[in-house]
Write a protein that holds these residues in place. Structure first.
Motif, PDB file in Angstrom:
ATOM      1  N   ILE A 112       0.785  -1.132   0.058  1.00  0.00           N
ATOM      2  CA  ILE A 112       0.052  -0.143   0.091  1.00  0.00           C
ATOM      3  C   ILE A 112       1.021   1.262   0.343  1.00  0.00           C
ATOM      4  CG2 ILE A 112      -1.407   1.471   1.767  1.00  0.00           C
ATOM      5  CD1 ILE A 112      -2.523  -1.449   2.432  1.00  0.00           C
ATOM      6  N   ASP A 113       1.976   1.272   0.671  1.00  0.00           N
ATOM      7  CA  ASP A 113       2.746   2.235   0.774  1.00  0.00           C
ATOM      8  C   ASP A 113       3.329   2.610  -0.458  1.00  0.00           C
ATOM      9  OD1 ASP A 113       4.420   4.543   1.786  1.00  0.00           O
ATOM     10  OD2 ASP A 113       5.853   3.035   2.604  1.00  0.00           O
ATOM     11  N   ALA A 114       3.840   1.628  -1.306  1.00  0.00           N
ATOM     12  CA  ALA A 114       4.453   1.679  -2.566  1.00  0.00           C
ATOM     13  C   ALA A 114       3.300   2.129  -3.522  1.00  0.00           C
ATOM     14  CB  ALA A 114       4.855   0.291  -2.759  1.00  0.00           C
ATOM     15  N   VAL A 115       2.226   1.710  -3.471  1.00  0.00           N
ATOM     16  CA  VAL A 115       1.278   2.162  -4.437  1.00  0.00           C
ATOM     17  C   VAL A 115       0.826   3.573  -4.214  1.00  0.00           C
ATOM     18  CG1 VAL A 115      -1.203   2.121  -5.293  1.00  0.00           C
ATOM     19  CG2 VAL A 115       0.322  -0.069  -4.703  1.00  0.00           C
ATOM     20  N   VAL A 116       0.325   4.058  -2.767  1.00  0.00           N
ATOM     21  CA  VAL A 116       0.290   5.380  -2.680  1.00  0.00           C
ATOM     22  C   VAL A 116       1.406   6.504  -3.002  1.00  0.00           C
ATOM     23  CG1 VAL A 116      -0.014   7.262  -0.709  1.00  0.00           C
ATOM     24  CG2 VAL A 116      -1.292   4.786  -0.724  1.00  0.00           C
ATOM     25  N   SER A 117       2.631   5.963  -2.863  1.00  0.00           N
ATOM     26  CA  SER A 117       3.748   6.558  -3.138  1.00  0.00           C
ATOM     27  C   SER A 117       4.038   6.603  -4.683  1.00  0.00           C
ATOM     28  CB  SER A 117       4.995   6.254  -2.630  1.00  0.00           C
ATOM     29  OG  SER A 117       5.025   6.101  -1.078  1.00  0.00           O
ATOM     30  N   GLY A 118       3.308   5.911  -5.726  1.00  0.00           N
ATOM     31  CA  GLY A 118       3.295   6.103  -7.003  1.00  0.00           C
ATOM     32  C   GLY A 118       3.988   4.942  -7.683  1.00  0.00           C
ATOM     33  N   ASP A 119       4.541   3.804  -6.768  1.00  0.00           N
ATOM     34  CA  ASP A 119       5.282   2.635  -7.313  1.00  0.00           C
ATOM     35  C   ASP A 119       4.246   1.571  -7.681  1.00  0.00           C
ATOM     36  OD1 ASP A 119       6.816   0.430  -8.014  1.00  0.00           O
ATOM     37  OD2 ASP A 119       7.666   0.188  -6.003  1.00  0.00           O
ATOM     38  N   GLU A 120       3.639   1.750  -8.897  1.00  0.00           N
ATOM     39  CA  GLU A 120       2.616   0.876  -9.151  1.00  0.00           C
ATOM     40  C   GLU A 120       2.889  -0.642  -9.809  1.00  0.00           C
ATOM     41  OE1 GLU A 120      -0.676   2.628 -11.278  1.00  0.00           O
ATOM     42  OE2 GLU A 120      -0.297   4.534 -10.250  1.00  0.00           O
ATOM     43  N   GLY A 121       4.456  -0.806 -10.045  1.00  0.00           N
ATOM     44  CA  GLY A 121       5.088  -2.024 -10.514  1.00  0.00           C
ATOM     45  C   GLY A 121       5.237  -3.094  -9.612  1.00  0.00           C
ATOM     46  N   ARG A 122       4.836  -2.789  -8.351  1.00  0.00           N
ATOM     47  CA  ARG A 122       4.906  -3.878  -7.340  1.00  0.00           C
ATOM     48  C   ARG A 122       3.837  -5.049  -7.284  1.00  0.00           C
ATOM     49  NH1 ARG A 122       7.184  -1.805  -1.484  1.00  0.00           N
ATOM     50  NH2 ARG A 122       8.227  -3.947  -0.993  1.00  0.00           N
ATOM     51  N   LEU A 123       4.119  -6.089  -7.005  1.00  0.00           N
ATOM     52  CA  LEU A 123       3.043  -7.332  -7.079  1.00  0.00           C
ATOM     53  C   LEU A 123       2.455  -7.006  -5.759  1.00  0.00           C
ATOM     54  CD1 LEU A 123       4.860 -10.157  -8.811  1.00  0.00           C
ATOM     55  CD2 LEU A 123       3.105  -8.691  -9.532  1.00  0.00           C
ATOM     56  N   PRO A 124       0.938  -7.433  -5.688  1.00  0.00           N
ATOM     57  CA  PRO A 124       0.379  -7.402  -4.360  1.00  0.00           C
ATOM     58  C   PRO A 124       0.573  -8.586  -3.694  1.00  0.00           C
ATOM     59  CG  PRO A 124      -1.057  -7.825  -6.054  1.00  0.00           C
ATOM     60  CD  PRO A 124       0.057  -7.412  -6.728  1.00  0.00           C
ATOM     61  N   PRO A 125       0.667  -8.629  -2.249  1.00  0.00           N
ATOM     62  CA  PRO A 125       0.790  -9.849  -1.536  1.00  0.00           C
ATOM     63  C   PRO A 125      -0.532 -10.707  -1.250  1.00  0.00           C
ATOM     64  CG  PRO A 125       0.268  -7.841   0.149  1.00  0.00           C
ATOM     65  CD  PRO A 125       0.623  -7.201  -1.432  1.00  0.00           C
ATOM     66  N   ALA A 126      -0.145 -11.918  -1.101  1.00  0.00           N
ATOM     67  CA  ALA A 126      -1.773 -12.825  -0.982  1.00  0.00           C
ATOM     68  C   ALA A 126      -2.495 -12.101  -0.023  1.00  0.00           C
ATOM     69  CB  ALA A 126      -1.269 -14.114  -0.751  1.00  0.00           C
ATOM     70  N   SER A 127      -2.137 -11.500   1.044  1.00  0.00           N
ATOM     71  CA  SER A 127      -3.084 -11.101   2.094  1.00  0.00           C
ATOM     72  C   SER A 127      -3.951 -10.108   1.645  1.00  0.00           C
ATOM     73  CB  SER A 127      -2.346 -10.658   3.171  1.00  0.00           C
ATOM     74  OG  SER A 127      -1.284  -9.746   2.740  1.00  0.00           O
ATOM     75  N   LEU A 128      -3.802  -9.730   0.574  1.00  0.00           N
ATOM     76  CA  LEU A 128      -4.472  -8.453   0.043  1.00  0.00           C
ATOM     77  C   LEU A 128      -5.398  -8.656  -1.254  1.00  0.00           C
ATOM     78  CD1 LEU A 128      -5.359  -4.938   0.189  1.00  0.00           C
ATOM     79  CD2 LEU A 128      -3.437  -4.831  -1.211  1.00  0.00           C
ATOM     80  N   VAL A 129      -6.702  -8.818  -0.772  1.00  0.00           N
ATOM     81  CA  VAL A 129      -7.578  -8.898  -2.110  1.00  0.00           C
ATOM     82  C   VAL A 129      -7.827  -7.866  -2.890  1.00  0.00           C
ATOM     83  CG1 VAL A 129     -10.059  -9.766  -2.625  1.00  0.00           C
ATOM     84  CG2 VAL A 129      -8.788 -10.678  -0.993  1.00  0.00           C
ATOM     85  N   LEU A 130      -7.339  -7.338  -4.212  1.00  0.00           N
ATOM     86  CA  LEU A 130      -7.661  -6.205  -5.036  1.00  0.00           C
ATOM     87  C   LEU A 130      -8.906  -5.971  -5.431  1.00  0.00           C
ATOM     88  CD1 LEU A 130      -4.098  -6.096  -6.630  1.00  0.00           C
ATOM     89  CD2 LEU A 130      -4.906  -4.786  -4.765  1.00  0.00           C
ATOM     90  N   ALA A 131      -9.340  -4.831  -5.431  1.00  0.00           N
ATOM     91  CA  ALA A 131     -10.692  -4.295  -5.971  1.00  0.00           C
ATOM     92  C   ALA A 131     -10.654  -4.927  -7.399  1.00  0.00           C
ATOM     93  CB  ALA A 131     -11.022  -3.241  -5.884  1.00  0.00           C
ATOM     94  N   GLN A 132     -11.417  -5.355  -8.126  1.00  0.00           N
ATOM     95  CA  GLN A 132     -11.418  -5.811  -9.455  1.00  0.00           C
ATOM     96  C   GLN A 132     -12.020  -4.748 -10.542  1.00  0.00           C
ATOM     97  OE1 GLN A 132      -9.806  -8.764 -10.938  1.00  0.00           O
ATOM     98  NE2 GLN A 132      -9.357  -8.741  -8.463  1.00  0.00           N
ATOM     99  N   ASP A 133     -12.795  -4.099  -9.959  1.00  0.00           N
ATOM    100  CA  ASP A 133     -13.542  -3.071 -10.985  1.00  0.00           C
ATOM    101  C   ASP A 133     -12.955  -1.441 -10.634  1.00  0.00           C
ATOM    102  OD1 ASP A 133     -15.255  -4.938 -12.092  1.00  0.00           O
ATOM    103  OD2 ASP A 133     -16.465  -4.751 -10.353  1.00  0.00           O
ATOM    104  N   VAL A 134     -12.239  -1.413  -9.631  1.00  0.00           N
ATOM    105  CA  VAL A 134     -11.752   0.074  -9.022  1.00  0.00           C
ATOM    106  C   VAL A 134     -10.317  -0.205  -8.819  1.00  0.00           C
ATOM    107  CG1 VAL A 134     -11.908   1.761  -7.496  1.00  0.00           C
ATOM    108  CG2 VAL A 134     -13.975   0.723  -8.001  1.00  0.00           C
ATOM    109  N   GLY A 135      -9.745   0.761  -9.383  1.00  0.00           N
ATOM    110  CA  GLY A 135      -7.929   0.575  -8.920  1.00  0.00           C
ATOM    111  C   GLY A 135      -7.748   2.080  -8.601  1.00  0.00           C
ATOM    112  N   TYR A 136      -7.308   2.247  -7.523  1.00  0.00           N
ATOM    113  CA  TYR A 136      -6.796   3.583  -6.932  1.00  0.00           C
ATOM    114  C   TYR A 136      -5.442   3.635  -7.703  1.00  0.00           C
ATOM    115  CZ  TYR A 136      -4.076   7.112  -4.569  1.00  0.00           C
ATOM    116  OH  TYR A 136      -3.491   8.331  -4.306  1.00  0.00           O
ATOM    117  N   ARG A 137      -5.015   4.854  -8.119  1.00  0.00           N
ATOM    118  CA  ARG A 137      -3.902   5.175  -8.902  1.00  0.00           C
ATOM    119  C   ARG A 137      -3.142   6.377  -8.167  1.00  0.00           C
ATOM    120  NH1 ARG A 137      -4.109   0.537  -9.642  1.00  0.00           N
ATOM    121  NH2 ARG A 137      -4.476  -0.423 -11.645  1.00  0.00           N
ATOM    122  N   ALA A 138      -2.044   6.406  -7.847  1.00  0.00           N
ATOM    123  CA  ALA A 138      -1.520   7.562  -7.237  1.00  0.00           C
ATOM    124  C   ALA A 138      -1.574   8.819  -7.950  1.00  0.00           C
ATOM    125  CB  ALA A 138       0.003   7.489  -6.816  1.00  0.00           C
ATOM    126  N   SER A 139      -1.969   8.821  -9.202  1.00  0.00           N
ATOM    127  CA  SER A 139      -2.019  10.046 -10.182  1.00  0.00           C
ATOM    128  C   SER A 139      -3.583  10.676  -9.630  1.00  0.00           C
ATOM    129  CB  SER A 139      -1.939   9.376 -11.534  1.00  0.00           C
ATOM    130  OG  SER A 139      -2.910   8.567 -11.810  1.00  0.00           O
TER     131      SER A 139
END
Length: 141
Positions: A112-139
């Motif tokens: 989460i820290d990486a995504v909020v900081s703008g690093d969107e290339g990181r793979l999410p951990p298994a513990s985090l279920v990502l939203a399929q229809d909504v994607g927050y982007r640091a931009s």
């Protein structure tokens, strides 16, 4: 990151606060009901939030999430039943299902820290279920 925790179970809130601070972030507010959230948001500087679905004033966490999303504040749900989330995850980045492990939460927080900081290339951990229809982007979305 400056983090808000919205959780009605005090022990879980304190445990999450400890994990957030151990990862080098600051907890700027804790709320156990939806009524407490606007004051924390209004104080400013909030960069991220963890939100439970069921709070002291009922299943109001989804409404809290929609409000945060409307203000451009990224967040994730932390809930014992993520199946109760709407299909769009109410604008959340994703969800962590309770009970979670400390290692799982630490990995999710790093992502989460990486995504909020703008690093969107990181793979999410298994513990985090990502939203399929909504994607927050640091931009901004």
């Amino acid at each position: 990151m400056k983090v808000m925790i919205v959780e009605d179970e005090m022990l879980l809130a304190m445990e999450l606060e400890s994990e957030v601070e151990a990862a080098g972030h600051a907890v700027v507010g804790m709320a156990s009901s939806s009524a407490q959230v606007p004051d924390i948001v209004r104080d400013g500087g909030l960069e991220f939030a963890f939100v439970d679905i069921h709070l002291q004033d009922g299943p109001t966490g989804i409404e809290v999430g929609r409000m945060l999303s409307g203000k451009g504040i990224p967040y994730i749900f932390v809930s014992g039943n993520i199946k109760k989330l709407p299909p769009d995850f109410a604008g959340a980045l994703g969800a962590i299902e309770k009970p979670y492990t400390m290692n799982g939460m630490a990995n999710a927080l790093a992502y989460i820290d990486a995504v909020v900081s703008g690093d969107e290339g990181r793979l999410p951990p298994a513990s985090l279920v990502l939203a399929q229809d909504v994607g927050y982007r640091a931009s901004g979305r």
